[in-house]
Scaffold this motif. Structure first.
Motif, PDB file in Angstrom:
ATOM      1  N   THR A 129     -21.176  33.936 -16.027  1.00 59.28           N
ATOM      2  CA  THR A 129     -19.917  34.084 -16.751  1.00 59.28           C
ATOM      3  C   THR A 129     -18.983  35.091 -16.098  1.00 59.28           C
ATOM      4  O   THR A 129     -19.421  36.042 -15.454  1.00 59.28           O
ATOM      5  N   THR A 130     -17.686  34.814 -16.284  1.00 62.61           N
ATOM      6  CA  THR A 130     -16.654  35.788 -15.903  1.00 62.61           C
ATOM      7  C   THR A 130     -15.815  36.087 -17.158  1.00 62.61           C
ATOM      8  O   THR A 130     -14.647  36.421 -17.056  1.00 62.61           O
ATOM      9  N   GLY A 131     -16.408  35.922 -18.314  1.00 65.73           N
ATOM     10  CA  GLY A 131     -15.693  36.055 -19.588  1.00 65.73           C
ATOM     11  C   GLY A 131     -15.077  34.714 -19.921  1.00 65.73           C
ATOM     12  O   GLY A 131     -15.591  33.955 -20.730  1.00 65.73           O
ATOM     13  N   GLU A 132     -13.979  34.414 -19.297  1.00 67.17           N
ATOM     14  CA  GLU A 132     -13.424  33.061 -19.205  1.00 67.17           C
ATOM     15  C   GLU A 132     -13.248  32.816 -17.713  1.00 67.17           C
ATOM     16  O   GLU A 132     -13.123  33.758 -16.942  1.00 67.17           O
ATOM     17  N   GLY A 133     -13.199  31.564 -17.317  1.00 65.55           N
ATOM     18  CA  GLY A 133     -12.990  31.289 -15.890  1.00 65.55           C
ATOM     19  C   GLY A 133     -13.478  29.911 -15.523  1.00 65.55           C
ATOM     20  O   GLY A 133     -14.240  29.282 -16.272  1.00 65.55           O
ATOM     21  N   GLY A 134     -13.004  29.419 -14.391  1.00 66.88           N
ATOM     22  CA  GLY A 134     -13.421  28.096 -13.927  1.00 66.88           C
ATOM     23  C   GLY A 134     -13.300  27.999 -12.430  1.00 66.88           C
ATOM     24  O   GLY A 134     -12.706  28.874 -11.776  1.00 66.88           O
ATOM     25  N   MET A 135     -13.866  26.943 -11.873  1.00 66.88           N
ATOM     26  CA  MET A 135     -13.833  26.736 -10.419  1.00 66.88           C
ATOM     27  C   MET A 135     -13.787  25.247 -10.135  1.00 66.88           C
ATOM     28  O   MET A 135     -14.438  24.461 -10.827  1.00 66.88           O
ATOM     29  N   LEU A 136     -12.985  24.884  -9.128  1.00 62.29           N
ATOM     30  CA  LEU A 136     -12.997  23.503  -8.628  1.00 62.29           C
ATOM     31  C   LEU A 136     -13.627  23.517  -7.252  1.00 62.29           C
ATOM     32  O   LEU A 136     -13.387  24.453  -6.470  1.00 62.29           O
ATOM     33  N   THR A 137     -14.392  22.471  -6.939  1.00 61.05           N
ATOM     34  CA  THR A 137     -14.876  22.330  -5.568  1.00 61.05           C
ATOM     35  C   THR A 137     -14.453  20.967  -5.031  1.00 61.05           C
ATOM     36  O   THR A 137     -14.360  19.996  -5.778  1.00 61.05           O
ATOM     37  N   CYS A 138     -14.155  20.952  -3.737  1.00 61.84           N
ATOM     38  CA  CYS A 138     -13.737  19.690  -3.120  1.00 61.84           C
ATOM     39  C   CYS A 138     -14.034  19.755  -1.626  1.00 61.84           C
ATOM     40  O   CYS A 138     -14.386  20.812  -1.095  1.00 61.84           O
ATOM     41  N   SER A 139     -13.873  18.617  -0.967  1.00 60.79           N
ATOM     42  CA  SER A 139     -14.219  18.618   0.452  1.00 60.79           C
ATOM     43  C   SER A 139     -13.018  18.624   1.381  1.00 60.79           C
ATOM     44  O   SER A 139     -13.195  18.817   2.575  1.00 60.79           O
ATOM     45  N   ASP A 140     -11.817  18.414   0.889  1.00 62.79           N
ATOM     46  CA  ASP A 140     -10.718  18.421   1.864  1.00 62.79           C
ATOM     47  C   ASP A 140      -9.705  19.542   1.630  1.00 62.79           C
ATOM     48  O   ASP A 140      -9.380  19.919   0.511  1.00 62.79           O
ATOM     49  N   GLU A 141      -9.227  20.042   2.751  1.00 65.61           N
ATOM     50  CA  GLU A 141      -8.342  21.205   2.789  1.00 65.61           C
ATOM     51  C   GLU A 141      -7.019  20.934   2.055  1.00 65.61           C
ATOM     52  O   GLU A 141      -6.497  21.793   1.350  1.00 65.61           O
TER      53      GLU A 141
END
Ligand SMILES: Cc1ncc(COP(=O)(O)O)c(C=O)c1O
Length: 383
Positions: A189-201
């Motif tokens: 956890t970061t309290g609230e927070g999110g992350m996207l992952t992808c393969s292209d720049e």
């Protein structure tokens, strides 16, 4: 005794890292955010990771970055947290709610394929409470029918999937984009927070721009330049930036993540061992291609059990044990009454009504877990 449903695992390390950020003055979009993104990307095996304010905003940006909007349909399970479908509405697209597999509670690929229309642009599988969805089948549908695949991996950091090339972490990503949550109910956890992952720049830099008011340069690039930088606002966008304090906390959490996954799996295996003989309970099903991180441990109560699901939850609470209802169904919520009127999804409805989540957190002691096992056994075993 007071046994919570879960408990974040935070200690002096996160305090120290957050304090360093405060002392540095780089409290938003500074070096720690980039470092957290790089650490996260390396962990899941993605080329790029982009930090945002939540998984809901990650899902919103994922849809926008893939050009999905007004008039488009996105197929999503109804049995998931409401934010998954809300994000589709935030992007002005239409969520098409479909059934889940009754064993995994993950989107049923056949139900998803049956729902495709000429307006369908994407499928949004959810790795439900950490159990990877049937990505091989979903990616095959996506490829055959020309659809994007956006993974709602809110609960799935540390979960693994085998698509025929050996085990890999959710988020690599196999679809177009994967979205994670750092809400305190999640593994880290970061309290609230999110992350996207992808393969292209290109997608990653579009996401960075969309989270930062559509600005042509990042704060960091502007601050470190020895020339005056005149920024441009190239599109109407959002403020979905993660703060430096959150990223620092996330870095502390990443150091612990392997241990957290291991502890959860160990506790889940112990539940499975000790609850296996209770006839009225169905325990989590693990497909051969999936290894859950056990963000939650979900049990299903047989309709002829000695008590109802809600009575069981109350009895446990009377003994100081918190539980939660199983995963909700979006189509039965008042907020969706006008959006999906009269929709019936019997498999999801039954699964949602018959399931509950029982306490699981890495710090859980053997005596706490034994208390949960005893309470369930005592209430449900027919003597
Ligand atoms: C499956 C799923 N999707 C999306 C979300 C939304 O995540 P956040 O609270 O980070 O916006 C959650 C949060 O619980 C979730 O479980």
């Amino acid at each position: 005794m007071n046994i919570p449903i879960t408990r974040p695992y935070l200690d002096e390390r996160e305090q120290e890292l957050v304090a360093e950020v405060i002392a540095s003055g780089w409290v938003t979009q500074g070096p720690r955010v980039e470092e957290f993104e790089q650490t996260f990307a390396a962990y899941v095996g993605a080329a790029h990771a982009v930090a945002v304010t939540s998984c809901t905003t990650a899902l919103h940006l994922a849809l926008l970055a893939l050009g999905i909007g007004s008039g488009d349909e996105v197929i999503v399970p109804s049995m998931t947290f409401i934010a998954t479908a809300n994000a589709i509405l935030h992007a002005r697209a239409t969520p098409v709610l479909v059934e889940v597999d009754p064993r995994t509670y993950n989107i049923d690929p056949q139900s998803a394929e049956d729902a495709i229309t000429p307006r369908t642009k994407a499928i949004m599988p959810v790795h439900q409470i950490g159990m990877p969805a049937d990505m091989a089948a979903l990616l095959d549908i996506g490829a055959r029918r020309g659809l994007k695949v956006i993974e709602d991996a809110a609960c799935a950091v540390g979960s693994e999937i085998d698509l025929g090339d050996g085990w890999e972490r959710v988020g690599r990503p196999r679809g177009d984009l994967a979205c994670f949550s750092f809400h305190p109910r999640k593994l880290i956890t970061t309290g609230e927070g999110g992350m996207l992952t992808c393969s292209d720049e290109r997608t990653a830099s579009r996401l960075r721009r969309l989270r930062h008011h559509g600005m042509s340069v990042s704060d960091r690039a502007r601050h470190s330049s020895d020339r005056v930088v005149a920024e441009e606002y190239v599109e109407v966008a959002f403020n979905y930036r993660m703060t430096g304090m959150q990223a620092a906390m996330g870095l502390g959490q990443m150091e612990k993540l392997a241990g957290l996954v291991e502890a959860r799996r160990r506790l889940a295996a112990r539940y499975t061992e000790h609850l296996a003989d209770i006839e009225a309970l169905t325990l989590p099903f693990r497909p051969r291609y999936a290894r859950s991180n056990y963000q939650s441990y979900c049990v299903r109560l047989a309709p002829d059990a000695p008590c109802s699901r809600d009575e069981l939850m109350q009895k446990l609470l009377d003994r100081g044990i918190s539980t939660r209802r199983g995963i909700m169904t979006i189509h039965r919520e008042p907020a969706y009454a006008d959006i999906r009127p009269r929709l019936e999804l019997p498999i999801s409805e039954r699964a949602s009504d018959e399931t509950l989540l029982i306490p699981l957190y890495p710090q859980m002691t053997t005596s706490e877990q034994d208390a949960v096992i005893r309470a369930l056994t005592g209430r449900l075993s027919v003597v």
